[in-house]
Design a protein around this motif. Structure first.
Motif, short mmCIF file in Angstrom:
data_model
loop_
_atom_site.label_atom_id
_atom_site.label_comp_id
_atom_site.label_asym_id
_atom_site.label_seq_id
_atom_site.Cartn_x
_atom_site.Cartn_y
_atom_site.Cartn_z
N GLU A 35 -32.48 21.93 -3.11
CA GLU A 35 -31.20 22.08 -2.43
C GLU A 35 -30.50 23.38 -2.80
O GLU A 35 -29.53 23.78 -2.15
CB GLU A 35 -30.28 20.91 -2.75
CG GLU A 35 -30.75 19.60 -2.15
CD GLU A 35 -29.80 18.46 -2.44
OE1 GLU A 35 -28.61 18.71 -2.75
OE2 GLU A 35 -30.25 17.31 -2.35
N TYR A 36 -30.96 24.06 -3.84
CA TYR A 36 -30.30 25.26 -4.34
C TYR A 36 -31.14 26.52 -4.18
O TYR A 36 -30.74 27.59 -4.61
CB TYR A 36 -29.93 25.07 -5.81
CG TYR A 36 -28.87 24.02 -5.98
CD1 TYR A 36 -27.52 24.36 -5.99
CD2 TYR A 36 -29.21 22.68 -6.09
CE1 TYR A 36 -26.55 23.39 -6.12
CE2 TYR A 36 -28.24 21.70 -6.21
CZ TYR A 36 -26.91 22.07 -6.23
OH TYR A 36 -25.95 21.11 -6.35
N ASP A 37 -32.31 26.41 -3.56
CA ASP A 37 -33.20 27.56 -3.41
C ASP A 37 -32.46 28.72 -2.74
O ASP A 37 -31.89 28.57 -1.68
CB ASP A 37 -34.43 27.17 -2.59
CG ASP A 37 -35.50 28.24 -2.58
OD1 ASP A 37 -35.53 29.07 -3.52
OD2 ASP A 37 -36.30 28.26 -1.64
N ARG A 38 -32.45 29.86 -3.40
CA ARG A 38 -31.82 31.11 -2.96
C ARG A 38 -30.30 31.09 -3.00
O ARG A 38 -29.66 32.04 -2.55
CB ARG A 38 -32.33 31.53 -1.59
CG ARG A 38 -33.79 31.92 -1.64
CD ARG A 38 -34.29 32.28 -0.30
NE ARG A 38 -34.74 31.01 0.30
CZ ARG A 38 -35.31 30.91 1.46
NH1 ARG A 38 -35.50 31.95 2.18
NH2 ARG A 38 -35.72 29.75 1.91
N ASP A 39 -29.69 30.03 -3.53
CA ASP A 39 -28.23 29.99 -3.66
C ASP A 39 -27.79 30.84 -4.85
O ASP A 39 -28.45 30.88 -5.88
CB ASP A 39 -27.73 28.56 -3.89
CG ASP A 39 -27.68 27.74 -2.63
OD1 ASP A 39 -27.89 28.28 -1.54
OD2 ASP A 39 -27.42 26.52 -2.74
N GLU A 40 -26.64 31.47 -4.68
CA GLU A 40 -26.01 32.16 -5.80
C GLU A 40 -25.15 31.13 -6.52
O GLU A 40 -24.41 30.38 -5.88
CB GLU A 40 -25.14 33.31 -5.30
CG GLU A 40 -24.50 34.09 -6.45
CD GLU A 40 -23.69 35.27 -5.97
OE1 GLU A 40 -23.75 35.63 -4.77
OE2 GLU A 40 -22.99 35.84 -6.80
#
Length: 135
Positions: A35-40
């Motif tokens: 759910e957080y892939d590539r999130d800052e």
């Protein structure tokens, strides 16, 4: 929803920054990394390394136990350079330039990146750090 969602402008458009001062984002990443892939994200955590085999962020505040997130790439920001320069200074003072166990309280920002077997944190900025007693 875990974390406070903020909108920030970045080159190429808007990006979502997940920021939580109570370590909840690190807990959520450990539980559902996809759910957080590539999130800052902005994380407050313990930084732990031996300067050779591991470099991780960890928290013991998750409701289902301690969680660890591996650090991947290091960004080019001056704050990152200062953090690693201070770490190197401490290890040299200890006469341990190679294998050197060290830990710190940190507040860092970066991006989550999924690899084949795990999520890693690509460090982009060190907003605050306090190394543990240098003994």
């Amino acid at each position: 929803m875990l974390g406070l969602l903020l909108s920030a402008c970045a080159s190429g458009g808007a990006t979502t920054v997940k920021d939580d001062p109570h370590d909840e984002v690190l807990c959520a990443i450990a539980k559902n990394p996809g759910e957080y892939d590539r999130d800052e994200v902005v994380l407050s955590a313990r930084y732990v390394t031996d300067n050779r085999h591991e470099e991780v962020l960890r928290t013991s505040r998750c409701s289902d136990g301690a969680r660890i997130l591996d650090i991947g790439k290091h960004g080019a920001a001056s704050s990152v350079a200062r953090f690693y320069a201070e770490q190197k200074r401490i290890c040299l003072e200890r006469n341990s330039p190679g294998l050197c166990n060290i830990s710190a309280s940190v507040r860092v920002s970066g991006r989550i990146r999924l690899t084949q077997d795990r999520a890693v944190f690509d460090l982009e900025d060190v907003r605050h750090f306090a190394f543990d007693d240098e003994r």
